[in-house]
Enzyme design. Sequence first.
Site, PDB file in Angstrom:
ATOM      1  CG  ASN A  51      25.782   3.446   8.990  1.00 39.66           C
ATOM      2  OD1 ASN A  51      24.422   3.545   9.199  1.00 39.66           O
ATOM      3  ND2 ASN A  51      26.325   2.852   9.925  1.00 39.66           N
ATOM      4  CG  HIS A 100      21.134   2.923  10.564  1.00 45.33           C
ATOM      5  ND1 HIS A 100      19.813   2.993  11.107  1.00 45.33           N
ATOM      6  CD2 HIS A 100      21.340   1.727  10.129  1.00 45.33           C
ATOM      7  CE1 HIS A 100      19.518   1.721  10.672  1.00 45.33           C
ATOM      8  NE2 HIS A 100      19.967   0.949  10.059  1.00 45.33           N
ATOM      9  CE  LYS A 101      28.987   5.374  11.446  1.00 53.56           C
ATOM     10  NZ  LYS A 101      30.507   5.170  11.034  1.00 53.56           N
ATOM     11  CG  ASP A 133      36.584   4.587  12.138  1.00 58.70           C
ATOM     12  OD1 ASP A 133      35.775   4.021  11.485  1.00 58.70           O
ATOM     13  OD2 ASP A 133      37.357   4.029  12.762  1.00 58.70           O
ATOM     14  CB  THR A 134      32.078   5.035  15.894  1.00 57.45           C
ATOM     15  OG1 THR A 134      31.441   6.087  15.542  1.00 57.45           O
ATOM     16  CG2 THR A 134      31.293   4.533  17.194  1.00 57.45           C
ATOM     17  CE1 TYR A 141      29.715  -4.933  18.955  1.00 53.71           C
ATOM     18  CE2 TYR A 141      30.054  -2.940  17.484  1.00 53.71           C
ATOM     19  CZ  TYR A 141      30.448  -4.259  17.912  1.00 53.71           C
ATOM     20  OH  TYR A 141      31.348  -4.970  17.394  1.00 53.71           O
ATOM     21  CG  ASP A 142      22.576   1.826  18.727  1.00 52.28           C
ATOM     22  OD1 ASP A 142      23.579   2.315  19.220  1.00 52.28           O
ATOM     23  OD2 ASP A 142      22.115   2.712  17.820  1.00 52.28           O
ATOM     24  CE  LYS A 193      23.041   6.200  18.793  1.00 53.63           C
ATOM     25  NZ  LYS A 193      23.407   5.257  17.547  1.00 53.63           N
TER      26      LYS A 193
HETATM   27  P1  IMP Z   1      32.284   2.595  11.953  1.00 58.83           P
HETATM   28  O1  IMP Z   1      32.569   3.896  12.787  1.00 58.83           O
HETATM   29  O2  IMP Z   1      31.338   2.611  10.919  1.00 58.83           O
HETATM   30  O3  IMP Z   1      33.651   1.918  11.431  1.00 58.83           O
HETATM   31  O4  IMP Z   1      31.714   1.575  13.109  1.00 58.83           O
HETATM   32  C1  IMP Z   1      32.339   0.584  13.816  1.00 58.83           C
HETATM   33  C2  IMP Z   1      31.451  -0.411  14.377  1.00 58.83           C
HETATM   34  O5  IMP Z   1      30.583   0.266  15.461  1.00 58.83           O
HETATM   35  C3  IMP Z   1      30.370  -0.759  13.205  1.00 58.83           C
HETATM   36  O6  IMP Z   1      30.144  -2.097  13.803  1.00 58.83           O
HETATM   37  C4  IMP Z   1      29.133  -0.091  13.688  1.00 58.83           C
HETATM   38  O7  IMP Z   1      27.944  -0.803  13.484  1.00 58.83           O
HETATM   39  C5  IMP Z   1      29.314   0.165  15.128  1.00 58.83           C
HETATM   40  N1  IMP Z   1      28.656   1.532  15.607  1.00 58.83           N
HETATM   41  C6  IMP Z   1      29.127   2.720  15.061  1.00 58.83           C
HETATM   42  N2  IMP Z   1      28.485   3.722  15.436  1.00 58.83           N
HETATM   43  C7  IMP Z   1      27.459   2.998  16.366  1.00 58.83           C
HETATM   44  C8  IMP Z   1      26.289   3.665  17.337  1.00 58.83           C
HETATM   45  O8  IMP Z   1      26.078   4.721  17.241  1.00 58.83           O
HETATM   46  N3  IMP Z   1      25.677   2.778  17.909  1.00 58.83           N
HETATM   47  C9  IMP Z   1      26.126   1.101  17.733  1.00 58.83           C
HETATM   48  N4  IMP Z   1      26.987   0.975  17.082  1.00 58.83           N
HETATM   49  C10 IMP Z   1      27.688   1.746  16.343  1.00 58.83           C
END
Ligand code: IMP
Length: 193
Positions: free
Chosen positions: A9, A11-12, A68-69, A151-152, A173
């Site tokens: 990702n 963006h991350k 992981d988020t 989801y921002d 952010k």
């Molecule tokens: P993962 O950590 O990449 O598995 O993210 C899980 C989900 O949460 C994905 O749909 C990401 O797009 C979303 N997500 C993760 N981090 C953020 C954030 O900082 N802002 C908005 N959505 C996020």
Amino acid sequence: MRLCFASNNAHKLDEIRPLLPAGLELLSLADIGCHEELPETQDTLEGNARQKAEYVRQHYGVACFADDTGLEVTALNGAPGVYSARYAGPQRLAEDNVAKLLQELAGQPDRSARFRTVVALAGADGIMHEFAGEVAGVITEDRRGTAGFGYDPVFAPTEGDGRTFAEMSGAEKNRISHRARAVAGLVAFLNEE
Ligand code: IMP
């Protein structure tokens, strides 16, 4: 010190880069020649973060961290949580995920939620370390803003001024975000080493 960030990702990566110490060489998965999809089969954020970091350390022999988020929505009993990426299906489309979330919350007075991030560090010594970060907020009625990702556009942090994360600059952010808070724990740990 060289450290890989186990994520595709962009963006991350953009968010994390300015948070790390200048002396640290941040490697992407492409930099280490890792082009396969990383395993992410656990049912907790902690498990998935550990799994991704450990996979890269084992297969590529570099110290590595992964995040992981999950978005945890009170009215949905903490969903979508660890399933946030696949909320609207296996295609993992942010647009669809956001649409489903807004639909599920239609008419719902309690729109409180939080983002939670777990960062796992698989050090060169094989020891695993974990750092967590979270931010509280509300799910807005409509999408607002074009910055960020996921989801921002529908998440307005409580500590902010009503704007969604997608209406903020990356630096704004990063001042309060779940990911920045988890990465702050990682940086403090690296500075102690
Ligand atoms: P993962 O950590 O990449 O598995 O993210 C899980 C989900 O949460 C994905 O749909 C990401 O797009 C979303 N997500 C993760 N981090 C953020 C954030 O900082 N802002 C908005 N959505 C996020």
